[in-house]
Motif scaffolding. Structure first.
Motif, PDB file in Angstrom:
ATOM      1  N   VAL A 248       3.022 -14.665   2.425  1.00  0.00           N
ATOM      2  CA  VAL A 248       3.706 -13.562   3.092  1.00  0.00           C
ATOM      3  C   VAL A 248       4.517 -12.739   2.095  1.00  0.00           C
ATOM      4  O   VAL A 248       4.565 -11.506   2.184  1.00  0.00           O
ATOM      5  CB  VAL A 248       4.595 -14.090   4.231  1.00  0.00           C
ATOM      6  CG1 VAL A 248       5.470 -12.980   4.805  1.00  0.00           C
ATOM      7  CG2 VAL A 248       3.729 -14.688   5.345  1.00  0.00           C
ATOM      8  N   LEU A 249       5.131 -13.384   1.118  1.00  0.00           N
ATOM      9  CA  LEU A 249       5.881 -12.658   0.098  1.00  0.00           C
ATOM     10  C   LEU A 249       4.998 -11.652  -0.623  1.00  0.00           C
ATOM     11  O   LEU A 249       5.371 -10.481  -0.791  1.00  0.00           O
ATOM     12  CB  LEU A 249       6.476 -13.646  -0.904  1.00  0.00           C
ATOM     13  CG  LEU A 249       7.162 -13.032  -2.134  1.00  0.00           C
ATOM     14  CD1 LEU A 249       8.359 -12.211  -1.727  1.00  0.00           C
ATOM     15  CD2 LEU A 249       7.557 -14.124  -3.122  1.00  0.00           C
ATOM     16  N   HIS A 250       3.820 -12.086  -1.064  1.00  0.00           N
ATOM     17  CA  HIS A 250       2.889 -11.172  -1.733  1.00  0.00           C
ATOM     18  C   HIS A 250       2.557  -9.998  -0.814  1.00  0.00           C
ATOM     19  O   HIS A 250       2.534  -8.837  -1.257  1.00  0.00           O
ATOM     20  CB  HIS A 250       1.589 -11.907  -2.093  1.00  0.00           C
ATOM     21  CG  HIS A 250       1.649 -12.672  -3.370  1.00  0.00           C
ATOM     22  ND1 HIS A 250       1.177 -12.170  -4.562  1.00  0.00           N
ATOM     23  CD2 HIS A 250       2.111 -13.914  -3.651  1.00  0.00           C
ATOM     24  CE1 HIS A 250       1.345 -13.064  -5.525  1.00  0.00           C
ATOM     25  NE2 HIS A 250       1.911 -14.136  -4.992  1.00  0.00           N
ATOM     26  N   GLN A 251       2.282 -10.280   0.445  1.00  0.00           N
ATOM     27  CA  GLN A 251       1.883  -9.233   1.367  1.00  0.00           C
ATOM     28  C   GLN A 251       3.030  -8.274   1.664  1.00  0.00           C
ATOM     29  O   GLN A 251       2.828  -7.057   1.762  1.00  0.00           O
ATOM     30  CB  GLN A 251       1.350  -9.865   2.649  1.00  0.00           C
ATOM     31  CG  GLN A 251       0.042 -10.621   2.448  1.00  0.00           C
ATOM     32  CD  GLN A 251      -0.386 -11.384   3.688  1.00  0.00           C
ATOM     33  OE1 GLN A 251       0.398 -12.128   4.271  1.00  0.00           O
ATOM     34  NE2 GLN A 251      -1.627 -11.199   4.099  1.00  0.00           N
ATOM     35  N   VAL A 252       4.246  -8.794   1.795  1.00  0.00           N
ATOM     36  CA  VAL A 252       5.413  -7.935   2.022  1.00  0.00           C
ATOM     37  C   VAL A 252       5.620  -6.989   0.844  1.00  0.00           C
ATOM     38  O   VAL A 252       5.912  -5.798   1.023  1.00  0.00           O
ATOM     39  CB  VAL A 252       6.684  -8.779   2.270  1.00  0.00           C
ATOM     40  CG1 VAL A 252       7.938  -7.912   2.173  1.00  0.00           C
ATOM     41  CG2 VAL A 252       6.619  -9.446   3.632  1.00  0.00           C
ATOM     42  N   ARG A 253       5.449  -7.509  -0.369  1.00  0.00           N
ATOM     43  CA  ARG A 253       5.623  -6.660  -1.551  1.00  0.00           C
ATOM     44  C   ARG A 253       4.660  -5.469  -1.513  1.00  0.00           C
ATOM     45  O   ARG A 253       4.992  -4.370  -1.949  1.00  0.00           O
ATOM     46  CB  ARG A 253       5.401  -7.487  -2.816  1.00  0.00           C
ATOM     47  CG  ARG A 253       6.466  -8.551  -3.060  1.00  0.00           C
ATOM     48  CD  ARG A 253       7.722  -7.970  -3.674  1.00  0.00           C
ATOM     49  NE  ARG A 253       8.814  -8.918  -3.716  1.00  0.00           N
ATOM     50  CZ  ARG A 253       8.994  -9.844  -4.665  1.00  0.00           C
ATOM     51  NH1 ARG A 253       8.099  -9.958  -5.641  1.00  0.00           N
ATOM     52  NH2 ARG A 253      10.043 -10.629  -4.645  1.00  0.00           N
ATOM     53  N   VAL A 254       3.456  -5.693  -1.010  1.00  0.00           N
ATOM     54  CA  VAL A 254       2.487  -4.599  -0.905  1.00  0.00           C
ATOM     55  C   VAL A 254       2.919  -3.607   0.182  1.00  0.00           C
ATOM     56  O   VAL A 254       2.929  -2.391  -0.033  1.00  0.00           O
ATOM     57  CB  VAL A 254       1.078  -5.148  -0.604  1.00  0.00           C
ATOM     58  CG1 VAL A 254       0.119  -4.009  -0.280  1.00  0.00           C
ATOM     59  CG2 VAL A 254       0.554  -5.956  -1.781  1.00  0.00           C
ATOM     60  N   LEU A 255       3.291  -4.120   1.351  1.00  0.00           N
ATOM     61  CA  LEU A 255       3.660  -3.232   2.450  1.00  0.00           C
ATOM     62  C   LEU A 255       4.910  -2.410   2.149  1.00  0.00           C
ATOM     63  O   LEU A 255       5.083  -1.315   2.694  1.00  0.00           O
ATOM     64  CB  LEU A 255       3.877  -4.036   3.736  1.00  0.00           C
ATOM     65  CG  LEU A 255       2.732  -4.006   4.758  1.00  0.00           C
ATOM     66  CD1 LEU A 255       1.441  -4.523   4.167  1.00  0.00           C
ATOM     67  CD2 LEU A 255       3.101  -4.787   6.005  1.00  0.00           C
ATOM     68  N   THR A 256       5.779  -2.921   1.296  1.00  0.00           N
ATOM     69  CA  THR A 256       7.023  -2.210   0.999  1.00  0.00           C
ATOM     70  C   THR A 256       6.969  -1.434  -0.316  1.00  0.00           C
ATOM     71  O   THR A 256       7.970  -0.833  -0.713  1.00  0.00           O
ATOM     72  CB  THR A 256       8.203  -3.195   0.948  1.00  0.00           C
ATOM     73  OG1 THR A 256       7.953  -4.202  -0.044  1.00  0.00           O
ATOM     74  CG2 THR A 256       8.404  -3.868   2.299  1.00  0.00           C
ATOM     75  N   ALA A 257       5.823  -1.428  -0.984  1.00  0.00           N
ATOM     76  CA  ALA A 257       5.700  -0.704  -2.256  1.00  0.00           C
ATOM     77  C   ALA A 257       5.984   0.779  -2.057  1.00  0.00           C
ATOM     78  O   ALA A 257       5.527   1.392  -1.084  1.00  0.00           O
ATOM     79  CB  ALA A 257       4.306  -0.909  -2.843  1.00  0.00           C
ATOM     80  N   GLN A 258       6.732   1.351  -2.976  1.00  0.00           N
ATOM     81  CA  GLN A 258       7.131   2.759  -2.883  1.00  0.00           C
ATOM     82  C   GLN A 258       6.355   3.657  -3.843  1.00  0.00           C
ATOM     83  O   GLN A 258       6.593   4.866  -3.874  1.00  0.00           O
ATOM     84  CB  GLN A 258       8.630   2.882  -3.180  1.00  0.00           C
ATOM     85  CG  GLN A 258       9.520   2.025  -2.299  1.00  0.00           C
ATOM     86  CD  GLN A 258       9.485   2.444  -0.850  1.00  0.00           C
ATOM     87  OE1 GLN A 258       9.826   3.581  -0.523  1.00  0.00           O
ATOM     88  NE2 GLN A 258       9.050   1.537   0.022  1.00  0.00           N
ATOM     89  N   ASP A 259       5.437   3.089  -4.633  1.00  0.00           N
ATOM     90  CA  ASP A 259       4.811   3.859  -5.711  1.00  0.00           C
ATOM     91  C   ASP A 259       3.293   3.917  -5.599  1.00  0.00           C
ATOM     92  O   ASP A 259       2.597   4.086  -6.597  1.00  0.00           O
ATOM     93  CB  ASP A 259       5.197   3.259  -7.063  1.00  0.00           C
ATOM     94  CG  ASP A 259       4.809   1.783  -7.197  1.00  0.00           C
ATOM     95  OD1 ASP A 259       4.380   1.188  -6.182  1.00  0.00           O
ATOM     96  OD2 ASP A 259       4.919   1.236  -8.310  1.00  0.00           O
ATOM     97  N   ILE A 260       2.759   3.785  -4.381  1.00  0.00           N
ATOM     98  CA  ILE A 260       1.308   3.873  -4.186  1.00  0.00           C
ATOM     99  C   ILE A 260       0.959   5.290  -3.760  1.00  0.00           C
ATOM    100  O   ILE A 260       1.472   5.800  -2.756  1.00  0.00           O
ATOM    101  CB  ILE A 260       0.829   2.863  -3.127  1.00  0.00           C
ATOM    102  CG1 ILE A 260       1.152   1.436  -3.568  1.00  0.00           C
ATOM    103  CG2 ILE A 260      -0.679   3.015  -2.883  1.00  0.00           C
ATOM    104  CD1 ILE A 260       0.820   0.380  -2.532  1.00  0.00           C
ATOM    105  N   GLY A 261       0.100   5.938  -4.536  1.00  0.00           N
ATOM    106  CA  GLY A 261      -0.251   7.325  -4.249  1.00  0.00           C
ATOM    107  C   GLY A 261      -1.733   7.512  -4.034  1.00  0.00           C
ATOM    108  O   GLY A 261      -2.549   6.669  -4.404  1.00  0.00           O
ATOM    109  N   ALA A 262      -2.084   8.630  -3.416  1.00  0.00           N
ATOM    110  CA  ALA A 262      -3.483   8.985  -3.155  1.00  0.00           C
ATOM    111  C   ALA A 262      -4.050   9.700  -4.376  1.00  0.00           C
ATOM    112  O   ALA A 262      -3.793  10.889  -4.584  1.00  0.00           O
ATOM    113  CB  ALA A 262      -3.579   9.866  -1.910  1.00  0.00           C
ATOM    114  N   ASP A 263      -4.803   8.981  -5.183  1.00  0.00           N
ATOM    115  CA  ASP A 263      -5.354   9.540  -6.417  1.00  0.00           C
ATOM    116  C   ASP A 263      -6.341  10.657  -6.086  1.00  0.00           C
ATOM    117  O   ASP A 263      -7.205  10.514  -5.213  1.00  0.00           O
ATOM    118  CB  ASP A 263      -6.048   8.445  -7.220  1.00  0.00           C
ATOM    119  CG  ASP A 263      -6.332   8.862  -8.652  1.00  0.00           C
ATOM    120  OD1 ASP A 263      -7.175   9.767  -8.845  1.00  0.00           O
ATOM    121  OD2 ASP A 263      -5.718   8.288  -9.569  1.00  0.00           O
TER     122      ASP A 263
END
Length: 322
Positions: free
Chosen positions: A105-120
Motif C-alpha cells: 500500500v505504501l508503494h501505491q500511495v506514493r504513486v497516487l500522491t505523486a505531484q510530478d507526473i505529466g502528460a508527455d
C-alpha cells in the motif's frame, strides 16, 4: 483526497466467504501494512463457517471493522457493499487468500500522491481526454504479483500488455496461466474513480470489466513493477472451480457482457458508469459502527435507501470486542 493530499486514508476491503481458515492471515497482513493511515474492513458474505470466530482477535483494533452481510451477494456485490459502507480517500481490495508485501500500500500511495507526473507530448493524450503537458493525477496504482498454483508452480505475473487483452488481443504473448490480467484486483484506486465510474458489475468477471472501464474512459493507470502480492490459488478458488473457471459456461457468458461493452466503446467512445444495485443489501453484524460511512458514488434509489438504514441502525447490531 483529504485536507492533506499526501496522507490519504486507505480502505483495505477484504471480501470473504467461508474462508475461516485463511481470513486471520489476510487481516494480519492488512493491519501490518507499513502505510500508517489505513482502515481494514472485512465484508463477510454471509459465511456459513466459523469466520465470525476467526475475526474476533482483531475486533479491538480501532482500525478494523467486521461487517457480516445478512445474505450472500457474491464477490462483486460484496465488494460493492464494502465501497458503499466505507469512505476513505482510496480503496484497495485484498482477497482472503492474498499475501500482500508489507510495503504494498505504501508503494501505491506514493504513486497516487505523486505531484510530478505529466502528460508527455510524444503521446496522443487526446484519446484519454487529456492535454499534452498537463499534470496528471493517477487514478489507479496496480502492482505485479506472483501466483501460487494448486500444483505448486510459482508464476510471476508481469505482462503489462495483458491490460489490453479485450481491446487489442493481437498484442498478447504466450502465458503460463489464463487471465494474467488479474493484477487489477489488488490495485489502489482513488475514491473519486468510483464516483465517476460506479461500482463493480455483478458478474464473476467484475475485475476484468472494471479494468476495461478504467482504461476506456481515460483514467490514468500506473503499474508498480515490483512483485508486491502473492495470490494463492486453491482447488475451490473461482478460477479453479469447474463451475467458474476460465472455460466454464458462466464465465464465458460474463465475458460476452464484457466484450459487448468494448463494442459500445468503439461506437460511442465511452463506457457507461455502473450504479450499484443491491436492493436486498443488509447487514447482520458490524463490529465498529463508528467506522461506517457512505461513499460518494452512484447507486440505485433502493440501494441508497438501504445504505441509509444501515448507517442509522448499525449500532443496534454492534458486536462486543472480546
Amino acid at each position: 483526497m483529504t485536507s492533506d493530499p499526501l496522507a490519504p486514508l486507505v480502505d483495505i476491503v477484504i471480501p470473504t466467504y467461508n474462508r475461516a481458515h485463511l481470513i486471520a492471515g489476510a487481516i494480519r497482513a492488512a493491519l501490518d501494512q507499513s502505510w500508517w493511515n489505513i482502515r481494514v474492513t472485512v465484508i463477510d458474505d454471509a459465511s456459513t463457517d466459523a469466520t465470525a470466530d476467526a475475526v474476533q482477535p482483531f475486533v479491538a483494533d480501532p482500525r478494523f471493522n467486521y461487517i457480516r452481510l445478512s445474505q450472500n451477494l457474491g464477490t462483486a456485490n460484496a465488494k460493492n457493499a464494502g465501497l458503499l459502507l466505507t469512505a476513505g480517500d482510496a480503496v484497495t481490495f485484498h482477497d482472503s487468500d492474498d499475501i500482500p508485501h508489507r510495503d504494498k500500500v505504501l508503494h501505491q500511495v506514493r504513486v497516487l500522491t505523486a505531484q510530478d507526473i505529466g502528460a508527455d507530448a510524444c503521446l496522443n493524450w487526446k484519446l484519454a481526454n487529456k492535454e499534452a503537458g498537463q499534470r496528471l493525477e493517477v487514478s489507479a496504482a496496480l502492482t505485479h504479483h506472483e501466483l501460487i498454483l494448486p500444483d505448486g508452480r510459482r508464476v510471476e505475473i508481469r505482462r503489462d500488455l495483458s491490460l489490453l487483452d479485450d481491446v487489442f488481443p493481437n498484442l498478447q504473448m504466450g502465458a503460463q496461466v489464463p487471465g494474467e490480467w488479474t493484477h487489477i484486483n489488488s490495485g489502489l484506486f482513488r475514491s473519486d474513480v468510483f464516483r465517476r465510474l460506479g461500482g463493480f458489475e455483478d458478474c464473476i468477471e467484475e475485475d476484468r470489466e472494471f479494468r476495461n472501464r478504467l482504461i476506456l474512459n481515460g483514467e490514468v493507470i500506473w503499474i508498480v513493477p515490483e512483485l508486491l502480492l502473492t495470490k494463492i490459488e486453491t482447488p475451490d478458488s473461482l478460477t479453479q472451480s469447474a463451475v467458474s473457471d476460465y472455460d466454464s459456461a458462466r464465465r464465458k457468458a460474463d465475458r460476452q457482457k464484457v466484450w459487448a461493452k468494448v463494442e459500445d466503446w468503439r461506437q460511442n467512445g465511452r463506457v457507461k458508469s455502473v450504479p450499484v444495485d443491491i436492493p436486498t443489501l443488509g447487514i447482520s453484524h458490524v463490529s465498529r459502527p463508528v467506522l461506517l460511512a457512505r461513499r460518494d458514488m452512484p447507486a440505485m434509489p433502493e440501494t441508497s435507501a438501504r445504505v441509509e438504514r444501515i448507517l442509522t441502525s448499525a449500532p443496534v447490531t454492534e458486536m462486543a470486542a472480546q
